[in-house]
Design an enzyme around this catalytic site. Structure first.
Site, PDB file in Angstrom:
ATOM      1  N   ASP A   1      39.355 -10.956 -53.072  1.00 38.33           N
ATOM      2  CA  ASP A   1      38.639  -9.034 -52.082  1.00 38.33           C
ATOM      3  C   ASP A   1      40.164  -8.791 -52.299  1.00 38.33           C
ATOM      4  OD1 ASP A   1      36.266  -9.521 -52.431  1.00 38.33           O
ATOM      5  OD2 ASP A   1      36.265 -10.324 -50.227  1.00 38.33           O
TER       6      ASP A   1
ATOM      7  N   LYS B   1      36.835  -3.859 -45.520  1.00 39.96           N
ATOM      8  CA  LYS B   1      35.981  -3.698 -46.051  1.00 39.96           C
ATOM      9  C   LYS B   1      33.963  -3.957 -46.242  1.00 39.96           C
ATOM     10  CE  LYS B   1      34.390  -7.932 -48.186  1.00 39.96           C
ATOM     11  NZ  LYS B   1      33.319  -8.547 -47.984  1.00 39.96           N
TER      12      LYS B   1
END
Ligand code: C5P
Length: 301
Positions: A141, A16
């Site tokens: 995350d 990401k």
């Protein structure tokens, strides 16, 4: 949903980049309140699990030697947590093929944990709808590693809302030959803010969300923001040179990815990204090209 138990499961999981990373105050639990826009790019690790007598982790690929292969690895913790929750033995051999930079600010460890949750659930024939909840217990995350796409993250980053995007974004990533600790970056931000040396949290990402919806890469480029960028540059001043090189050589925008040190360059299209990657490589920068958004952890075999 649960599926029939099987003998080998391989899961691909993306890295990401944060298109907006607004870091709010430090909470009593040691985390910071975030407003962030996560964006999954097709720079992926593959996690394979097989039944085994005991839990084990093997890491292969780039940066493999730097990672723990015991309970210090988040993938190990993911398998252990899921097994405990399900009341099954954690007998599984986990192999992680790394392509996501290690300690690079692209949530590689979290991605591997997300992939392990999905792979083990499939291997053990468990329901998969509770995985996002378990993911949040492993790291801020990890839930996004399962979800993928583009998402607004709030809380400590674990509360996710999908963000529609009108077009693919094309990226070049400059991979550093050193890592930065996420925890150290947040601590340094607190220290700098207390000393009046770092700006207040980034404002609302609403205009960025509009630009994403419209698929307007130029507007997205102008709206990228990362509160941890000044911190990463302070911890590793060389990053400013890397960021400057990217914009000088034609990127629409350059930003540190998460807590760094990976630098992300947004490009107008795939061709521009390929050209920028070649030019940066000729200047000695280690690069990867990728596009997003891409799906979260996905079973591939
Ligand atoms: O959640 P995760 O383990 O990935 O976070 C790593 C470290 O980053 C935390 O220990 C904390 O120091 C910092 N962090 C934070 N606020 C967040 C997310 C992470 O301070 N929202």
């Amino acid at each position: 949903m649960s599926a029939a138990p099987t003998n080998l499961v391989a899961v691909r999981v993306p890295a990401k980049v944060n298109l907006h990373l607004g870091v709010g105050p430090l909470r009593p639990d040691g985390y910071h309140e975030l407003i962030t826009v996560f964006h999954a790019v097709d720079l992926c690790d593959v996690v394979t699990v097989r039944p085994a007598e005991a839990l084990s982790v093997q890491v292969v690929g780039e940066g493999a030697g730097e990672l723990p292969t015991d309970a210090g690895n988040l993938a190990w913790q993911a398998a252990r947590l899921l097994a405990t929750q399900a009341g099954v033995p954690a007998g599984v051999a986990i192999v992680i093929e790394k392509a996501i930079p290690v300690a690079g600010g692209m949530a590689g460890g979290s991605a591997d944990a997300a992939a392990t949750l999905l792979a083990c659930a499939r291997l053990w024939g468990l329901a998969e709808d509770g995985l996002p909840q378990l993911a949040t217990r492993l790291g801020s995350d990890v839930a996004f590693g399962l979800a993928g796409g583009t998402a607004l993250g709030t809380g400590r980053g674990e509360q996710l809302e999908p963000v529609p995007t009108g077009a693919a974004l094309h990226w070049v990533f400059a991979v550093a030959d050193f890592g930065l600790s996420t925890r150290a970056a947040y601590l340094e931000l607190d220290r700098l803010r207390a000393a009046g040396l770092a700006p207040a949290p980034a404002g609302s990402p609403d205009t960025l969300l509009d630009a994403l919806r419209a698929g307007d890469a130029d507007r997205v480029a102008a709206l990228l923001v990362n509160d941890l960028q000044p911190v990463a540059v302070r911890l590793a001043p060389i990053l400013q040179d890397t960021l400057d090189a990217g914009t000088r050589l034609g990127a629409l925008a350059a930003i540190v990815s998460g807590s760094g040190p990976t630098c992300a360059f947004l490009c107008a299209d795939a061709g521009s990204a390929a050209r920028l990657a070649d030019t940066l490589a000729a200047e000695g920068v280690r690069t990867r090209t990728a596009s997003g958004p891409t799906s979260g952890a996905t079973v591939i075999s």
